[in-house]
Design an enzyme around this catalytic site. Structure first.
Site, PDB file in Angstrom:
ATOM      1  CB  CYS A 143      -1.811   9.171  -7.366  1.00 45.65           C
ATOM      2  SG  CYS A 143      -1.167  10.671  -8.091  1.00 45.65           S
ATOM      3  CB  CYS A 149       4.003  13.652  -6.401  1.00 44.74           C
ATOM      4  SG  CYS A 149       3.179  14.614  -5.147  1.00 44.74           S
ATOM      5  CB  CYS A 152       0.668  10.996  -1.973  1.00 46.55           C
ATOM      6  SG  CYS A 152      -0.781  12.009  -1.887  1.00 46.55           S
ATOM      7  CB  CYS A 285      -3.855  16.634  -7.010  1.00 45.57           C
ATOM      8  SG  CYS A 285      -3.504  16.175  -5.312  1.00 45.57           S
ATOM      9  CD  GLN A 414      -7.778  22.805  11.012  1.00 43.19           C
ATOM     10  OE1 GLN A 414      -7.128  21.933  10.422  1.00 43.19           O
ATOM     11  NE2 GLN A 414      -7.381  23.361  12.139  1.00 43.19           N
ATOM     12  CG  PHE A 445      -0.880  30.420  17.170  1.00 48.72           C
ATOM     13  CD1 PHE A 445       0.140  31.025  16.446  1.00 48.72           C
ATOM     14  CD2 PHE A 445      -0.626  30.041  18.483  1.00 48.72           C
ATOM     15  CE1 PHE A 445       1.392  31.225  17.024  1.00 48.72           C
ATOM     16  CE2 PHE A 445       0.615  30.245  19.064  1.00 48.72           C
ATOM     17  CZ  PHE A 445       1.631  30.830  18.340  1.00 48.72           C
ATOM     18  CD  GLU A 466      -4.087  34.387  12.423  1.00 51.77           C
ATOM     19  OE1 GLU A 466      -4.198  33.275  12.947  1.00 51.77           O
ATOM     20  OE2 GLU A 466      -3.240  34.636  11.534  1.00 51.77           O
ATOM     21  CG  ASP A 514      -4.248  25.177  15.787  1.00 52.96           C
ATOM     22  OD1 ASP A 514      -3.281  24.461  15.462  1.00 52.96           O
ATOM     23  OD2 ASP A 514      -5.298  25.225  15.135  1.00 52.96           O
ATOM     24  CB  CYS A 541       0.125  20.898  11.937  1.00 55.37           C
ATOM     25  SG  CYS A 541       1.044  22.437  11.893  1.00 55.37           S
TER      26      CYS A 541
HETATM   27  C1  SAM Z   1      -2.371  26.107  12.376  1.00 54.29           C
HETATM   28  S1  SAM Z   1      -3.165  27.592  12.022  1.00 54.29           S
HETATM   29  C2  SAM Z   1      -4.503  27.515  13.159  1.00 54.29           C
HETATM   30  C3  SAM Z   1      -5.678  28.370  12.830  1.00 54.29           C
HETATM   31  C4  SAM Z   1      -6.946  28.093  13.616  1.00 54.29           C
HETATM   32  N1  SAM Z   1      -6.686  27.803  14.990  1.00 54.29           N
HETATM   33  C5  SAM Z   1      -7.759  27.024  12.960  1.00 54.29           C
HETATM   34  O1  SAM Z   1      -7.876  25.922  13.494  1.00 54.29           O
HETATM   35  O2  SAM Z   1      -8.311  27.273  11.887  1.00 54.29           O
HETATM   36  C6  SAM Z   1      -2.043  28.702  12.719  1.00 54.29           C
HETATM   37  C7  SAM Z   1      -2.482  30.120  12.644  1.00 54.29           C
HETATM   38  O3  SAM Z   1      -1.508  30.871  13.347  1.00 54.29           O
HETATM   39  C8  SAM Z   1      -1.294  32.080  12.665  1.00 54.29           C
HETATM   40  N2  SAM Z   1       0.052  32.522  13.062  1.00 54.29           N
HETATM   41  C9  SAM Z   1       1.225  32.050  12.630  1.00 54.29           C
HETATM   42  N3  SAM Z   1       2.235  32.672  13.237  1.00 54.29           N
HETATM   43  C10 SAM Z   1       1.692  33.558  14.092  1.00 54.29           C
HETATM   44  C11 SAM Z   1       2.235  34.492  15.001  1.00 54.29           C
HETATM   45  N4  SAM Z   1       3.544  34.637  15.120  1.00 54.29           N
HETATM   46  N5  SAM Z   1       1.397  35.231  15.736  1.00 54.29           N
HETATM   47  C12 SAM Z   1       0.059  35.057  15.606  1.00 54.29           C
HETATM   48  N6  SAM Z   1      -0.514  34.206  14.757  1.00 54.29           N
HETATM   49  C13 SAM Z   1       0.288  33.451  13.997  1.00 54.29           C
HETATM   50  C14 SAM Z   1      -1.441  31.708  11.211  1.00 54.29           C
HETATM   51  O4  SAM Z   1      -1.735  32.826  10.423  1.00 54.29           O
HETATM   52  C15 SAM Z   1      -2.583  30.712  11.260  1.00 54.29           C
HETATM   53  O5  SAM Z   1      -3.805  31.340  11.098  1.00 54.29           O
END
Ligand code: SAM
Length: 620
Positions: A143, A149, A152, A285, A414, A445, A466, A514, A541
């Protein structure tokens, strides 16, 4: 979900790994050499005349005449990078004192000249000025922006070396932050080798860029990626880069010498790290799909045309129209070919201004959705108060584990779909479902419901939580789309739960959590420790906050007299984002009580079975 007064999330120290290298001030330094003055050097050609060469673990400076070496701010040093720390910074150590110097873009084995930009008690930050000899695993970066940047940062490191570094970072964090002992065989068995990503470029299905005014040329700061972050709204964060906005553009120092920047008034691209007002203009990119790059090229080609009357957002004067350009690639359900969503985030409600851009973008067959999110706040949030569909559909689709998912502009999905297949398979393996449709799954989440829905057909019921309303709506729609009627999605903020949270739901057998980068709120940790579900699958993550939360779930919160009830059965790092510092992890925790019962029955059978079933093998 009942709301309670919020208390802020607990933070983990940014330099938690540092205690490993804490300086031993009492031990006199064996060697370092001051070659010349310590004054800052502006011309990198003259660097050799002004460097200090501290004795690092990797160099052979045998001058024994000097005292303990602690660098000063502004000092120019010759250093050797030893390893990569979490977030991709190179770690250099002064051999005898153990004093740590952190340098962005320094790679293991690299000998370089750097200037101390920041000095703390036990570490300093260094800006790399010049490489003397490259690192062990040097590869050419494909790149053109790789050296500027921040997205990466490790394109110059062979992919094998990147994987090794990421795996080591996870291990270090789990040991130092999570307080798991790497001497215990149980922990050694739980740590899995990282799952590599087969596709190392063009893997992102979502990119975002910023419109910026390039007002002046600043000195050389490294850049951090703004692409890939839909954020501003931290609740939406996933493994995408953080970014900020600013009216001040940025041109790398070498390019300043090479070409005039006159005429480069506006920039659309990437932010300087730690600077919300410096932007690198980017035309392509390598992480995003070809159609997404085509759109970027079209926008770059025409958005500066004065006849269009478009102006970039200026974070200082709070004026200007274009804030973000977000590009998200899904898959056409019938053909499997890329479907692209283009989202213009603007500061005011004037979608008609975008018409000329929309007409050009619509000529790209893959561009099936062009939307405009209007965000009138002065902040950097990309989620609009209003959304217009300017062309085609308001959503795109993505196929994951045989299910079809509908995604709106503001819902999390994702970013690397190919690798998400592998991630979800790992989650499914950790869930160790009986398959008799008896189990209850709590999907915390849940975003657009993806994880829960991929398990729904084999369980009794899935309950997803969520905070983003649009994501919850998408999750419900996705259940219908896939003929799933045993999934319930509930909108609510998991940072604001109270004692009534989930009390009207049946007790889950499996909890999937998550969270985004800050990890779980202590209230949620306490809820989970009280709930005592047999199994928790923690998808993360951010290995640092993950390690902290694993510690709480396994060892409790002693200062609050809360006991931990879980045992870490497996921790599987997954590389979802090659060349970036991001690392995803899937962790399986089992209720200790269950474990102990199993152990009584059959010594280590449960443990071994769990380890086997959760570990990644090539047959998967
Ligand atoms: C890492 S993503 C995971 C989404 C899903 N599990 C997936 O794999 O597609 C985290 C998610 O948590 C939600 N989120 C973040 N803070 C939150 C909160 N305080 N209460 C509820 N959901 C939340 C975000 O909007 C997002 O959709």
């Amino acid at each position: 979900m009942a709301a309670m007064a919020t208390s802020s999330l607990r933070s983990i120290p940014s330099n938690t790994w540092l205690h490993k290298f804490r300086p031993r001030t009492s031990i006199p330094s064996r060697s370092f050499t001051t070659l010349a003055s310590l004054s800052p050097i502006e011309n990198t050609e003259n660097i050799q005349l002004n460097v200090t060469v501290p004795s690092t673990s990797n160099n052979n400076n045998n001058d024994k005449s000097n005292k303990s070496f602690f660098p000063k701010r502004g000092q120019t040093l010759e250093l050797v990078c030893e390893s990569l720390a979490f977030k991709g910074k190179g770690v250099c150590k002064v051999a005898d004192t153990g004093f740590v110097l952190m340098c962005d873009r320094a790679l293991p084995g690299e000998r370089f000249i750097g200037r101390v930009t920041r000095k703390k008690d036990n570490f300093a930050e260094v800006k790399k000025l010049k490489t003397i000899t490259p690192h062990f695993d040097y590869v050419e970066a494909p790149c053109e922006y790789a050296s500027h940047c921040g997205g990466c940062k490790t394109q110059n490191l062979s992919y094998e070396a990147q994987l090794k570094a990421k795996e080591q970072q996870v291990r270090d964090l789990v040991v130092h932050v999570g307080k798991f002992s790497d001497h215990e065989p149980e922990f050694a068995g739980a740590m899995k080798p990282i799952v590599p990503c087969d596709i190392q470029f063009h893997y992102r299905n979502k990119e975002s860029g910023k419109f910026h005014i390039l007002l002046s040329v600043s000195d050389a700061f490294d850049l951090v990626e703004v692409m890939g972050s839909s954020r501003g709204n931290s609740l939406l964060q996933k493994c995408e880069m953080e970014f900020s906005f600013g009216p001040k553009g940025w041109v790398p120092a070498e390019q300043l010498q090479e070409k005039s920047t006159e005429g480069c008034v506006y920039a659309l691209g990437l932010h300087a790290p730690g600077f919300f007002d410096k932007v690198l203009n980017v035309n392509k990119c390598l992480l995003q799909s070809d159609p997404a790059n085509e759109v970027l090229a079209i926008v770059q080609e025409c958005w500066r045309d004065p006849e269009l009357g478009l102006s970039p957002w200026n974070v200082y004067s709070h004026s200007g129209f274009l804030k973000h350009l977000m590009l998200r690639t899904g898959s056409n359900v019938e053909t499997g070919l890329p479907d692209l969503m283009v989202n213009f985030v603007t500061s005011s409600d004037n979608p008609e201004y975008l018409k000329p851009l929309v007409e050009k973008i619509a000529t790209i067959p893959e561009a099936v959705s062009i939307v405009n999110n209007v965000n009138t706040s002065i902040g950097n949030t990309s989620v609009g108060e209003k959304e217009y569909t300017l062309y085609g559909k308001s959503t795109i689709t993505e196929i994951l584990r045989g299910l079809t998912f509908q995604i709106s502009a503001n819902s999390f999905f994702q970013t690397n779909t190919q690798q998400a297949e592998i991630l979800y398979k790992l989650i499914e393996d950790c869930a160790f479902l009986k398959g008799d449709g008896s189990e209850i799954v709590l999907d915390l989440f849940c975003g657009t419901g993806t994880i829960g829905l991929t398990l729904a057909k084999r369980v009794k019921h899935v309950y997803g939580f969520e905070v983003v309303a649009q994501a919850v709506a998408d999750a419900r729609q996705n259940a219908t789309l896939n003929c799933i009627n045993n999934a319930t999605f509930i909108e609510g903020d998991l940072n604001k739960i109270d004692s009534t949270f989930a009390s009207n739901l049946p007790k889950p057998d499996i909890v999937i959590t998550d969270p985004n980068r800050p990890g779980m709120h202590i209230k949620l940790i306490k809820f989970l420790l009280k709930l005592r579900a047999s199994r928790i699958i923690y998808v993360s993550c951010n290995p640092a906050t993950c390690a902290r939360d694993l510690n709480y779930l396994c060892y409790g919160v002693p200062e609050q007299n809360i006991e931990g009830h879980y045992r870490l059965i497996s921790l599987q790092p997954v590389d979802m984002f090659p060349h970036t510092p991001h690392i995803e992890c899937v962790c399986l925790l089992e209720l200790r009580y269950l474990w102990d019962l199993e152990s009584e029955k059959n010594t280590n059978a449960s443990y071994e079975a769990a380890v086997i079933r959760s570990s990644w093998t090539s047959e998967n």
